[in-house]
Design a protein around this motif. Structure first.
Motif, PDB file in Angstrom:
ATOM      1  N   HIS A  49      15.504  86.360  28.732  1.00 60.28           N
ATOM      2  CA  HIS A  49      15.817  85.628  27.505  1.00 60.28           C
ATOM      3  C   HIS A  49      16.558  86.493  26.495  1.00 60.28           C
ATOM      4  N   TYR A  85      14.411  75.394  27.067  1.00 63.94           N
ATOM      5  CA  TYR A  85      14.328  74.248  27.970  1.00 63.94           C
ATOM      6  C   TYR A  85      14.554  74.745  29.395  1.00 63.94           C
ATOM      7  N   HIS A  86      13.645  74.379  30.291  1.00 72.56           N
ATOM      8  CA  HIS A  86      13.718  74.807  31.686  1.00 72.56           C
ATOM      9  C   HIS A  86      14.230  73.679  32.553  1.00 72.56           C
ATOM     10  N   SER A 114       8.894  77.314  33.775  1.00 74.02           N
ATOM     11  CA  SER A 114       9.748  77.020  34.921  1.00 74.02           C
ATOM     12  C   SER A 114       8.951  77.116  36.213  1.00 74.02           C
ATOM     13  N   ASP A 174      16.124  80.526  34.007  1.00 74.47           N
ATOM     14  CA  ASP A 174      15.345  79.309  34.219  1.00 74.47           C
ATOM     15  C   ASP A 174      15.796  78.128  33.383  1.00 74.47           C
ATOM     16  N   GLY A 175      16.851  78.238  32.627  1.00 77.20           N
ATOM     17  CA  GLY A 175      17.260  77.132  31.777  1.00 77.20           C
ATOM     18  C   GLY A 175      18.167  77.575  30.648  1.00 77.20           C
TER      19      GLY A 175
END
Length: 196
Positions: free
Chosen positions: A189, A6-7, A136, A66-67
């Motif tokens: 990530h 999720y961004h 993102s 980014d999230g």
């Protein structure tokens, strides 16, 4: 194990606290471990429950540039299966035993839907806090290195000056498939070292 990214601009505790609030009730208890960068939420049935079988599941949240990455682990369902087996044997022995096992069967059915219910809470939370599964903002545009014009991702040539954009288009991590810029040395990530 299922993973979603999720961004947006939010804290991973927004997700973790919502999960804890939704499932720390009835036959379930919730524990949280970790910090603002990585948090694990464990949902399990209480030790001395009156109905249904034992189950547990873990949800992991990891902050990234980014999230947030969300992973829902595999559910331990052997206790639920054993409880359903006891209910079936009990009913086969005497159909009237079904009345005594209704609470157990209802709790077991709720436990079997736990993973789906967790994802429903996560998706609902994402909508509430403005999180999205789209790319993102930093990866939605490629900036031309010659004239600094923002270009749509995937554009082969700059829309303003015509310069080739292949070298600045995003790539994917060879290990996890996360979209990364070509200038990044490690995946935000999974942390894998990227080839340059």
């Amino acid at each position: 194990m299922e993973r979603r990214i999720y961004h947006g601009e939010f804290a991973l505790t927004d997700f973790a606290n919502r999960i804890a609030g939704a499932f720390n009730r009835g036959n379930y208890q919730v524990q949280q471990f970790g910090d603002d960068h990585k948090r694990v939420v464990q949902i399990a049935t209480k030790n001395w429950i009156k109905s249904g079988g034992q189950t547990a599941i873990t949800v992991a949240f990891q902050k990234m540039e980014d999230g947030v990455t969300v992973e829902v682990g595999k559910q331990a369902w052997m206790g639920v299966a054993a409880s359903l087996g006891i209910s079936a044997i009990s009913v086969l022995a005497n159909p009237w035993n079904l009345l005594n096992r209704l609470d157990d069967i209802a709790q077991d059915i709720e436990s079997l839907q736990l993973t789906e219910n967790i994802w429903n809470v996560i998706e609902s939370t994402a909508k509430t806090i403005g999180a999205t599964r789209e790319l993102s903002k930093r990866l939605q545009r490629a900036i031309c290195p010659y004239c600094e014009t923002p270009n749509p991702v995937g554009e082969p040539r700059c829309i303003a000056c015509g310069a080739p954009l292949g070298a600045i288009q995003p790539d994917t991590c060879f290990r996890c498939g996360f979209v990364v810029k070509k200038t990044e040395k490690s995946c935000p990530h999974c942390g894998a070292q990227l080839e340059i």
